[in-house]
Motif scaffolding. Sequence first.
Motif, short mmCIF file in Angstrom:
data_model
loop_
_atom_site.label_atom_id
_atom_site.label_comp_id
_atom_site.label_asym_id
_atom_site.label_seq_id
_atom_site.Cartn_x
_atom_site.Cartn_y
_atom_site.Cartn_z
N UNK A 14 0.71 -0.94 -0.25
CA UNK A 14 0.11 0.11 -0.30
C UNK A 14 0.98 1.37 -0.08
N UNK A 15 0.13 2.33 0.42
CA UNK A 15 0.99 3.69 0.76
C UNK A 15 1.16 4.30 2.15
N UNK A 16 1.37 5.78 2.44
CA UNK A 16 1.22 5.95 4.01
C UNK A 16 0.92 4.95 4.99
N UNK A 17 -0.56 5.02 4.38
CA UNK A 17 -1.61 4.50 5.28
C UNK A 17 -1.16 3.24 5.93
N UNK A 18 -0.38 2.09 4.80
CA UNK A 18 0.02 1.15 5.82
C UNK A 18 1.75 0.96 5.72
N UNK A 19 2.12 1.64 5.57
CA UNK A 19 3.72 2.33 5.97
C UNK A 19 3.44 2.98 7.46
N UNK A 20 2.82 3.27 8.09
CA UNK A 20 2.25 4.27 9.42
C UNK A 20 2.48 5.56 9.57
N UNK A 21 2.47 6.05 8.19
CA UNK A 21 2.28 7.33 8.99
C UNK A 21 1.14 7.74 9.35
N UNK A 22 0.96 8.52 11.04
CA UNK A 22 2.33 9.62 11.53
C UNK A 22 1.96 8.79 12.88
N UNK A 23 2.04 7.07 12.93
CA UNK A 23 2.11 7.02 13.90
C UNK A 23 3.99 6.77 14.51
N UNK A 24 4.95 8.10 15.05
CA UNK A 24 5.81 7.88 14.92
C UNK A 24 6.64 7.52 16.29
N UNK A 25 7.47 6.95 15.64
CA UNK A 25 8.49 6.06 16.73
C UNK A 25 9.66 7.11 17.66
N UNK A 26 10.17 6.87 18.74
CA UNK A 26 11.04 7.97 19.10
C UNK A 26 12.42 8.13 17.87
N UNK A 27 12.82 7.23 17.81
CA UNK A 27 14.13 7.56 16.46
C UNK A 27 13.85 7.88 14.79
N UNK A 28 12.25 8.87 15.13
CA UNK A 28 11.69 9.16 13.69
C UNK A 28 11.26 8.33 12.65
N UNK A 29 11.03 6.51 12.89
CA UNK A 29 11.25 5.93 11.85
C UNK A 29 9.12 6.15 12.10
N UNK A 30 8.11 5.38 11.53
CA UNK A 30 6.86 5.19 11.56
C UNK A 30 6.28 3.42 12.17
N UNK A 31 5.43 3.78 13.14
CA UNK A 31 4.81 2.11 13.28
C UNK A 31 4.42 1.95 12.73
N UNK A 32 2.98 2.53 12.25
CA UNK A 32 1.84 2.11 11.99
C UNK A 32 0.89 0.47 12.41
N UNK A 33 -0.32 0.57 12.00
CA UNK A 33 -1.48 -0.10 12.19
C UNK A 33 -0.58 -1.73 11.53
N UNK A 34 -0.20 -1.81 10.74
CA UNK A 34 0.15 -3.23 10.15
C UNK A 34 1.78 -3.60 11.30
N UNK A 35 2.23 -3.21 11.01
CA UNK A 35 3.93 -3.29 12.16
C UNK A 35 2.73 -3.95 13.92
N UNK A 36 1.63 -3.18 14.09
CA UNK A 36 1.25 -3.73 14.90
C UNK A 36 0.52 -5.03 14.72
N UNK A 37 0.05 -5.02 13.84
CA UNK A 37 -0.47 -6.65 14.40
C UNK A 37 0.42 -7.78 13.48
N UNK A 38 1.53 -7.40 12.78
CA UNK A 38 3.09 -7.78 12.74
C UNK A 38 2.98 -8.89 14.73
N UNK A 39 3.37 -7.26 15.67
CA UNK A 39 3.78 -7.84 16.17
C UNK A 39 2.67 -9.21 17.41
N UNK A 40 1.65 -8.60 17.12
CA UNK A 40 0.92 -9.63 17.86
C UNK A 40 0.59 -10.94 17.31
N UNK A 41 0.37 -10.96 16.13
CA UNK A 41 0.25 -12.48 15.02
C UNK A 41 1.65 -13.03 15.65
N UNK A 42 2.82 -12.57 15.41
CA UNK A 42 4.35 -12.85 15.72
C UNK A 42 4.54 -12.97 17.41
#
Length: 260
Positions: A14-42
């Motif tokens: 996908x695009x920015x929605x799936x990349x995770x903008x604007x769920x910003x982490x302290x290191x300046x990268x984006x997390x977002x729903x897909x990363x959160x879902x992956x963490x829960x599945x993992x």
Amino acid sequence: MQMNADYTSFVAVGDSFTEGMSDLLPDGTYRGWADLLAARLAARTPGFRYANLAVRGKLIGQIVAEQTGPAAAMRADVVTLVGGLNDTLRPRCDMGRVKGLLDEAAERLAPSCRRLVLMRSPGRNGPVMDRFRPRMEELFAHVDTVAARHGALVVDLYGSGALGDPRLWDADRLHLTAEGHRRVAEAVWQTLGLPAREDWRAPLPPAAVPGWTARRAGDLRFARRHLGPWIGRRLTGRSSGDDLPPKRPELLPYEPPPGS
């Protein structure tokens, strides 16, 4: 659908929605729903693998050309496909072409995975987004058609009144806050047949409505910091994602990033 299903791999397209903008982490990268879902599945499945091919600003034609082939080759259990909304926000948009490309993307991805998941993306309540709602709703009606044609699941985020609440949107009025992304992750989790942890559709508590002066000041900040640059990129044919690589281009075992 079977509850407590086990999934061993996940690819997000996908695009920015799936990349995770604007769920910003302290290191300046984006997390977002897909990363959160992956963490829960993992957390459920040892050796769980995750790839995220999304890049901000991508149009549906770019998603089809650049992401669907690599995603299909990964043969993941779950593939999420969200695209086309950036096209609807352009001054000139060929909706017939957009819908055809979305169907092409699903046709490539559906045979390659166990679960293809499509979404009716959330829309922020407000006058700017209202201008584009007819196109958005035409796209979302087609999402349902594509899902039925290819046996995909649909997460109806647009139908949730809670996700339209401006408090769940960043100052740019285009991307969800961390809380918004957390709710989307829960919505996809439930759609995959996994046991609910919360009601992601629950409305936010009532809040005091800002006065006219505060609202106008906010509108001016938004126009200066976000709307103006966005229009400038449209007029010059540039994208916020130009020359950016996918955030997680390979299907590898998932490990949460530091500070997540």
